[in-house]
Write a protein that holds these residues in place. Structure first.
Motif, short mmCIF file in Angstrom:
data_model
loop_
_atom_site.label_atom_id
_atom_site.label_comp_id
_atom_site.label_asym_id
_atom_site.label_seq_id
_atom_site.Cartn_x
_atom_site.Cartn_y
_atom_site.Cartn_z
N PRO A 163 -2.42 21.62 -9.53
CA PRO A 163 -2.10 23.04 -9.40
C PRO A 163 -2.29 23.53 -7.97
CG PRO A 163 -4.31 22.78 -10.28
CD PRO A 163 -3.77 21.40 -10.09
N GLY A 164 -1.44 24.46 -7.58
CA GLY A 164 -1.63 25.20 -6.35
C GLY A 164 -1.81 24.36 -5.11
N LYS A 165 -2.87 24.68 -4.38
CA LYS A 165 -3.10 24.03 -3.10
C LYS A 165 -3.46 22.55 -3.26
CE LYS A 165 -7.97 25.50 -2.93
NZ LYS A 165 -8.97 26.28 -2.16
N PHE A 166 -3.86 22.17 -4.48
CA PHE A 166 -4.21 20.77 -4.70
C PHE A 166 -2.98 19.88 -4.65
CE2 PHE A 166 -7.59 23.21 -6.75
CZ PHE A 166 -8.70 22.70 -6.09
N SER A 167 -1.83 20.43 -5.04
CA SER A 167 -0.60 19.63 -4.92
C SER A 167 -0.26 19.38 -3.45
CB SER A 167 0.56 20.36 -5.61
OG SER A 167 0.85 21.58 -4.95
N VAL A 168 -0.55 20.38 -2.61
CA VAL A 168 -0.35 20.20 -1.16
C VAL A 168 -1.32 19.16 -0.63
CG1 VAL A 168 -0.33 21.35 1.08
CG2 VAL A 168 0.47 22.58 -0.96
N ALA A 169 -2.58 19.23 -1.10
CA ALA A 169 -3.59 18.26 -0.65
C ALA A 169 -3.20 16.85 -1.08
CB ALA A 169 -4.95 18.64 -1.21
N VAL A 170 -2.64 16.71 -2.28
CA VAL A 170 -2.19 15.40 -2.75
C VAL A 170 -1.10 14.85 -1.85
CG1 VAL A 170 -0.95 14.23 -4.63
CG2 VAL A 170 -2.89 15.71 -5.15
N ILE A 227 0.84 -1.21 0.00
CA ILE A 227 0.00 0.00 0.00
C ILE A 227 0.87 1.26 0.00
CG2 ILE A 227 -1.66 1.34 1.35
CD1 ILE A 227 -2.82 -1.36 2.32
N PHE A 228 1.92 1.23 0.84
CA PHE A 228 2.80 2.39 0.97
C PHE A 228 3.44 2.72 -0.38
CE2 PHE A 228 6.81 4.50 1.82
CZ PHE A 228 6.48 5.40 2.82
N CYS A 229 3.99 1.70 -1.02
CA CYS A 229 4.66 1.93 -2.30
C CYS A 229 3.67 2.37 -3.38
CB CYS A 229 5.38 0.67 -2.75
SG CYS A 229 6.80 0.26 -1.69
N ALA A 230 2.49 1.74 -3.38
CA ALA A 230 1.48 2.12 -4.37
C ALA A 230 1.07 3.58 -4.21
CB ALA A 230 0.26 1.21 -4.25
N VAL A 231 0.88 3.99 -2.95
CA VAL A 231 0.48 5.38 -2.68
C VAL A 231 1.52 6.35 -3.18
CG1 VAL A 231 0.10 7.07 -0.85
CG2 VAL A 231 -1.07 4.87 -0.76
N TRP A 232 2.79 6.11 -2.85
CA TRP A 232 3.82 7.08 -3.19
C TRP A 232 4.24 7.02 -4.66
CZ3 TRP A 232 4.74 11.17 -0.48
CH2 TRP A 232 4.38 11.18 0.88
N ILE A 233 4.03 5.87 -5.30
CA ILE A 233 4.28 5.82 -6.74
C ILE A 233 3.24 6.65 -7.49
CG2 ILE A 233 4.26 4.30 -8.76
CD1 ILE A 233 5.60 2.18 -6.99
N THR A 234 1.97 6.52 -7.07
CA THR A 234 0.92 7.33 -7.72
C THR A 234 1.00 8.80 -7.30
OG1 THR A 234 -0.61 6.72 -5.93
CG2 THR A 234 -0.68 5.40 -7.94
N PHE A 235 1.66 9.05 -6.17
CA PHE A 235 1.77 10.42 -5.68
C PHE A 235 2.58 11.28 -6.66
CE2 PHE A 235 5.06 13.14 -3.75
CZ PHE A 235 4.28 14.21 -3.32
N ILE A 236 3.62 10.72 -7.22
CA ILE A 236 4.56 11.52 -8.02
C ILE A 236 3.87 12.21 -9.20
CG2 ILE A 236 6.63 11.43 -9.48
CD1 ILE A 236 7.70 9.25 -7.58
N PRO A 237 3.15 11.50 -10.09
CA PRO A 237 2.48 12.20 -11.20
C PRO A 237 1.36 13.12 -10.73
CG PRO A 237 1.88 9.89 -11.19
CD PRO A 237 3.00 10.03 -10.21
N ALA A 238 0.64 12.67 -9.68
CA ALA A 238 -0.45 13.50 -9.17
C ALA A 238 0.10 14.80 -8.58
CB ALA A 238 -1.23 12.74 -8.11
N TYR A 239 1.24 14.74 -7.92
CA TYR A 239 1.84 15.91 -7.29
C TYR A 239 2.33 16.89 -8.36
CZ TYR A 239 5.09 18.75 -4.55
OH TYR A 239 5.75 19.80 -3.95
#
Length: 839
Positions: free
Chosen positions: A787-794, A771-783
């Motif tokens: 835009p803006g505050k949404f990157s912080v929310a991601v 789960i940890f790896c899946a979350v942080w792998i998907t985090f990179i493109p989403a981050y």
């Protein structure tokens, strides 16, 4: 040589013979309308009649004299005031004391043809004795006239070679200011140079930018209109049309009226002479064209002859510049009675020039005016004629070297050019208080009155003064207009609007319509980030970098600053889940602490379990540092706290995974691996892994730490307040180190997932790492793409999701056994010595 001498003698003989030739009149003489003999004579030309009848030109008989009709009361008053001034001077003991002034006044009939005939007559003596010879001298010392600029130009060009001074009372054409072409011309009225500019100033002052223009097709109208058009262009006034006509062109007049009727301009500037204006008003009245605001010149605006009940219906509310109305003491009484008794022919013949030649039938239409005593004071040009006569008298006074009681030197012969030079030097004040002098162009400074056609409550009409223009004053004082006293076209109290396009309000800019004048434009809203804070702005201004246009586009306001705050819905939700995670972690810690002596808690190093719970609490709490306005401290804290707490967490999980592996390896015969990875080694491994991350963070903060940054590139209308990474290498080094530990932990847990045990913790560590790896792998493109505050929310979501994944995957099964399956919380069950379902 002999031939040359013979030629010279022949020429000398013929010249001597010509000088002795007696003068004789060719054709019928033209006699003055009014005249009187004197020691010195002043000539004058006035259009006393305004209609001319041409004789038959069939060349079968001798052409008859031109016939004139339709008396102009205005110009007849001018002839009267000239005679009044001459008589007044003759009675004055201080001005030309022993010299009598005479006059010869001719009727120019408002015609160029008649004017030319009158000019030749006034320059020559019409009666000759048989022995008289031509001496080349005119009996006239100065000429007053003409009324119109076109005929004055003819007069000045004709008299110019003889240097006879001409003083006009109403010829205002700027062309006459040319001293090279008209060196002996003077006038007691200001040049149209001032009137044309004053008209443009009046139109601009009243806010009219879209006007029509009509002018007389003569020197006066064409030159005056050219001055107005140039001045209007400088003032930003647009001309919808500019048309012209002459009094003898009825077809053009109809075209002009039709143009006015079709036009959209509600304001018409009429630079028209008196006679043409009469024809124009007749046509407007005939076609009943109303609602037009006419702006006039002093040639017609204050003419009493033009204002009648019929014409007022069309012309009421007209506005324009007029000469000031001046009362000349004694003149009304003279015009009513004395003139008719002493100066009018066919009443008393004594003292008149060539009375035997006068045909009294030609004066019958003038005799009608004997009982017409109205509006003498309304004629505004009479003072100009009065001043012109006195200017000539003062010039002659100086040339004759008049000295009080001693009188004047009558023996002095006065040449016309001497009078011209003397006129340049005159400087006196007439009895009604006006100073008379001539500038370098032979004209006075402009001083106008703004008049408005109004109707009184009793039905009478008047020219009400509503302002003035005085060119002698400073630019900010020379023009005054009292708009509250003006009655506009159609009797309206509201000022008419005359614009091609309505004013563009603030927030828009003007875009000129293709192929049309600059006053015709569309109003284009300013683009985002641009404003115009004034009416009729040509361009929109770009707001400064940290400002943005408001909704109306008329003001730059500070851009809204966007960041993930505690008060917005997204921030509240994230805070809730963060605190919820902290709460769950604390409850698990309390539960484990209360059951710390049970096998399931003691198994696999309870110390690491409590350290893992502590690090998970910090992970949940560190997400709160990402919420709120970024500051220098919060930017440095959020990334470093996140990096260190997660490394601490993963280090604990890695230690637990290694313990699982070591524990099962220790069950093999002869194995002593546990002594190499006992509690001390586990603590040191966690500390070592964490210290490496701390070192990375220290280097990051030292070299290029994160800092608050106003991102104005992503959104133009708002500022994204975010934490700049400072050094991207530092940020990705922190994440990379976490990812490396997580990957190592996942591999080891995956290898230990099938080791024999009823409660193999490696399975759950595998799931948590997955789960940890899946979350942080998907985090990179989403981050990167948010835009803006949404990157912080991601980023916060990734922290919370991975933290919850670790918490639930590792501790939920244990909590389940502790709470709901206490019978399985035994050492025998955990070691697989009781038959139970494998997890």
């Amino acid at each position: 040589m002999l031939f040359f001498l013979y030629t010279l003698l022949l020429l000398h003989y013929r010249n001597a013979k010509a000088e002795n030739t007696a003068c004789r009149m060719i054709g019928d003489p033209k006699y003055p309308l009014l005249s009187k003999d004197g020691d010195l004579t002043i000539g004058a030309l006035f259009p006393v009649h305004i209609k001319e009848t041409l004789p038959s030109f069939e060349f079968k008989q001798k052409p008859q004299l031109l016939s004139c009709s339709s008396v102009s009361v205005r110009d007849f008053r001018l002839a009267q005031v000239m005679i009044f001034a001459v008589e007044e001077i003759n009675r004055n003991e201080n001005l030309l004391p022993n010299v009598s002034l005479g006059y010869r006044i001719y009727d120019s009939c408002s015609s160029r043809l008649s004017s030319m005939s009158a000019i030749m007559a006034v320059m020559n003596n019409q009666d000759f004795a048989a022995e008289q010879t031509c001496n080349g001298q005119s009996p006239i010392h100065a000429i007053i006239g003409e009324t119109e600029s076109a005929t004055t130009i003819i007069l000045s060009r004709t008299t110019g070679p003889f240097k006879i001074p001409v003083i006009s009372h109403s010829s205002a054409c700027e062309c006459l200011s040319n001293r090279k072409n008209y060196p002996s011309f003077f006038r007691t009225i200001s040049s149209d140079y001032y009137q044309g500019r004053a008209l443009a100033l009046l139109v601009k002052h009243l806010g009219w930018t879209w006007v029509g223009a009509v002018n007389s097709d003569n020197d006066y109208g064409n030159n005056g209109m050219e001055i107005f058009l140039n001045a209007a262009k400088k003032e930003g006034i647009c001309i919808e049309y500019s048309v012209k006509f002459y009094r003898t062109e009825p077809e053009k007049l109809i075209k002009v009226v039709n143009t006015m009727k079709r036009g959209t301009a509600k304001v018409i500037v009429a630079f028209v002479s008196f006679i043409e204006m009469g024809f124009l008003i007749d046509q407007l009245t005939f076609q009943n064209i109303t609602g037009l605001q006419l702006i006039g010149v002093f040639g017609w605006i204050a003419s009493q002859n033009l204002i009648t009940p019929n014409t007022f219906h069309v012309m009421g509310g007209s506005l324009g510049f007029s000469l000031r109305k001046i009362y000349i003491d004694g003149f009304p009484e003279y015009a009513y009675k004395a003139f008719w008794d002493t100066a009018f022919p066919c009443a008393h013949r004594d003292g008149f020039f060539s009375q035997d030649k006068i045909n009294c039938s030609t004066y019958e239409d003038l005799l009608v005016l004997r009982n017409y005593n109205e509006e003498v004071a309304e004629h505004r040009y009479v003072s100009n004629v009065y001043k012109a006569v006195y200017a000539v008298a003062y010039a002659l006074h100086s040339l004759l070297e008049c000295k009080g009681q001693e009188g004047c030197e009558k023996t002095v012969t006065i040449q016309p050019h001497q009078v011209v030079e003397a006129l340049k030097k005159v400087n006196f004040t007439v009895k009604f208080g006006e100073r008379v002098w001539f500038d370098s162009t032979g004209a006075p400074i402009a001083n106008y009155e703004v008049v408005n056609w109004q109707q009184d409550s009793d039905g009478s009409f008047q020219f009400k003064a509503v302002g003035y223009y005085d060119a002698s004053l400073t630019p900010d004082q020379r023009f005054v207009l009292n708009t509250e006293n003006i009655i506009w076209a159609g009797g309206q109290l509201q000022k008419p609007r005359s614009v091609c396009s309505e004013s563009c309000p603030p927030g828009t800019r003007k875009a000129v319509q293709k192929g049309r004048p600059v006053c015709c434009y569309d109003c284009i809203p300013c683009a985002d980030g641009e404003i115009s804070n004034e009416t009729d702005s040509n361009n929109c201004m770009q707001c400064p970098e940290e400002f943005w246009s408001n909704a109306e586009r008329n003001k730059c306001v500070l851009k809204s600053v966007e960041f993930l705050s505690f008060t917005e819905v997204m921030g509240i939700v994230l805070v809730f889940f963060s605190l919820f995670g902290v709460g769950i972690t604390v409850l698990v810690t309390v539960l484990f602490y209360s059951k710390k002596d049970t096998p399931i808690v003691k198994a696999n190093n309870s110390e690491l379990s409590f350290l893992l719970l502590f690090s998970l609490t910090l992970c949940f709490l560190c997400s709160l540092t990402f919420i709120g306005r970024p500051t220098d401290w919060s930017c440095m804290l959020r990334h470093t706290a996140f990096g260190i707490t997660f490394v601490l967490c993963i280090s604990c999980v890695l230690g637990k995974t290694i313990v699982v592996l070591m524990a099962f390896k220790a069950t093999l015969p002869g194995s002593n691996v546990m002594k190499w990875f006992g509690p001390l080694q586990q603590r040191l491994s966690v500390l070592a892994f964490t210290l490496i991350q701390i070192l990375i963070c220290v280097l990051w903060l030292t070299i290029s730490p994160p800092f608050p940054y106003k991102n104005m590139k992503y959104y133009k209308e708002k500022i994204i307040l975010e934490c700049s990474l400072g050094s991207s290498v530092g940020f990705w080094a922190v994440l990379g180190y976490i990812g490396l530990l997580a990957l190592l932990c996942f591999i080891l847990a995956f290898l230990a997932r099938k080791l024999p045990d009823n409660f193999n913790e490696a399975k759950f560590i595998t799931f948590s790492m997955l789960i940890f790896c899946a979350v942080w792998i998907t985090f990179i493109p989403a981050y990167v793409s948010s835009p803006g505050k949404f990157s912080v929310a991601v980023e916060i979501f990734a922290i919370l999701a991975s933290s919850f994944g670790l918490l639930f995957c590792i501790f939920a099964p244990k909590c389940y056994i502790i709470l709901f399956k206490p019978e399985q919380n035994t050492k025998q069950h955990l070691m697989g010595k009781t038959q139970s379902k494998s997890y």
